[in-house]
Scaffold this motif. Structure first.
Motif, short mmCIF file in Angstrom:
data_model
loop_
_atom_site.label_atom_id
_atom_site.label_comp_id
_atom_site.label_asym_id
_atom_site.label_seq_id
_atom_site.Cartn_x
_atom_site.Cartn_y
_atom_site.Cartn_z
N ASN A 61 -41.24 -14.15 29.44
CA ASN A 61 -40.41 -14.84 30.43
C ASN A 61 -39.30 -13.89 30.85
N ASN A 102 -44.29 -17.68 38.68
CA ASN A 102 -43.06 -18.47 38.58
C ASN A 102 -43.41 -19.86 38.06
N THR A 103 -42.83 -20.24 36.92
CA THR A 103 -43.08 -21.59 36.38
C THR A 103 -41.84 -22.48 36.55
N ASP A 104 -40.75 -21.91 37.11
CA ASP A 104 -39.53 -22.72 37.31
C ASP A 104 -39.75 -23.83 38.34
N GLY A 107 -41.79 -26.52 36.80
CA GLY A 107 -40.99 -27.10 35.72
C GLY A 107 -39.88 -27.97 36.25
N GLN A 242 -40.74 -25.73 32.39
CA GLN A 242 -41.17 -24.38 32.78
C GLN A 242 -41.74 -23.63 31.58
#
Ligand code: NAP
Length: 269
Positions: A61, A102-104, A107, A242
């Protein structure tokens, strides 16, 4: 072989990501590890070279201040640069390369997925990396007018344009207009940063107030929203959300989200 993922940032000691990922690693009994690594901006390239030379490294991350700069160092098959414009997760590829994603955004959106935002007016405070993920998700959700409140108005205007959103930009001290959703995606209200002071008087009684800041968990914004009996979402929801997506990408296992209460208690102890 103990496979490993990491979180890199500068500073990094405050990061809660190792606690989250290790909680899930232990819960699932995986032979894996997750740790925080301090990487300064001038060492990003060196970090990646060393990581790729280690067969146990699955990915990492990426947090402040590297979410934009890292895009110059990795492959981008999902066009994250052209869409969200910030990366928070890197993954080793079978061919030896590394891709960014991008997992934001997902999330952020997961806790409010049941909230009908189609055509709804929303407001976003901040225009940095977190705001990019928030605006991307809100665009996908089909929101209506977007009011942005930010210290640097030109940056906020640029983001409205980049994401193809209709709306207006206001100074930070302007009253929040009557919107269905207010999100704080700025650093204001975070421990060590100036407080966030906004006038919530015009929000309708069914408005949702979401603070991406998770340290402290009970921010001034959330306290003000609760004082008005408004529904709230705190920053840990987004942080855990996320992380869950990244965990599955790193380790190929689904984290036990039915144990979120236990995890939240651990993170706030
Ligand atoms: P960033 O890229 O550095 O952006 C910070 C934003 O806050 C900018 O819009 C900046 O305004 C504003 N800001 C900073 N200091 C300010 C000040 N003194 N006065 C007025 N405005 C100020 O940071 P980020 O990555 O977007 O992160 C923002 C917040 O979201 C942080 O608290 C971070 O921890 C949180 N976050 C949470 C999650 C989660 O999973 N819960 C994920 C990502 C981020 P300018 O545009 O004028 O510079």
């Amino acid at each position: 072989m103990t496979v490993r993922a990491e979180v890199i940032g500068d500073p990094i000691a405050h990061s809660k990501s190792p606690m989250i990922h290790r909680f899930w690693i232990d819960a699932l009994g995986l032979d894996a590890d997750y740790r925080a690594v301090h990487v300064t901006p001038d060492r990003l390239g060196d970090y990646l070279s060393a990581a790729l030379a280690d067969p146990d490294w699955r990915g990492c991350n990426v947090t402040i201040p590297h979410k934009l700069a890292i895009m110059d160092h990795v492959d981008d098959p999902g066009d994250i640069r052209g869409t969200i414009g910030a990366m928070n997760t890197l993954l080793r590829q079978p061919d030896g390369g590394v891709i960014g994603t991008n997992t934001d955004a997902a999330g952020f959106y997961a806790p409010i997925a049941d909230f009908d935002l189609e055509g709804a007016p929303v407001a976003v405070i901040g225009a940095g990396g977190a705001a990019r993920a928030v605006l991307y998700a809100l665009k996908q959700a089909g929101v209506g007018d977007v009011t942005m409140l930010n210290r640097s108005p030109l940056k906020a205007m640029g983001l409205l344009s980049v994401f193809g959103l209709r709306g207006q930009v206001l100074p930070l001290d302007a009253p929040v207009p009557p919107v269905a959703l207010l999100v704080n995606a700025s650093s204001l209200g975070m421990t060590g940063q100036p407080p966030l002071s906004v006038d919530l008087g015009a929000l309708p009684d069914d408005a949702l107030v979401y603070d991406a800041v998770y340290a402290p968990l009970e921010t001034g914004l959330l306290a003000a929203a609760r004082a008005r009996d408004l529904e709230t979402v705190d920053g840990l929801e987004m942080l855990i959300g996320q992380a869950a997506i990244a965990f599955e990408l790193f380790f190929g296992a689904v984290p036990p989200r039915d144990r979120d209460d236990e995890l939240r208690a651990l993170l706030t102890a």
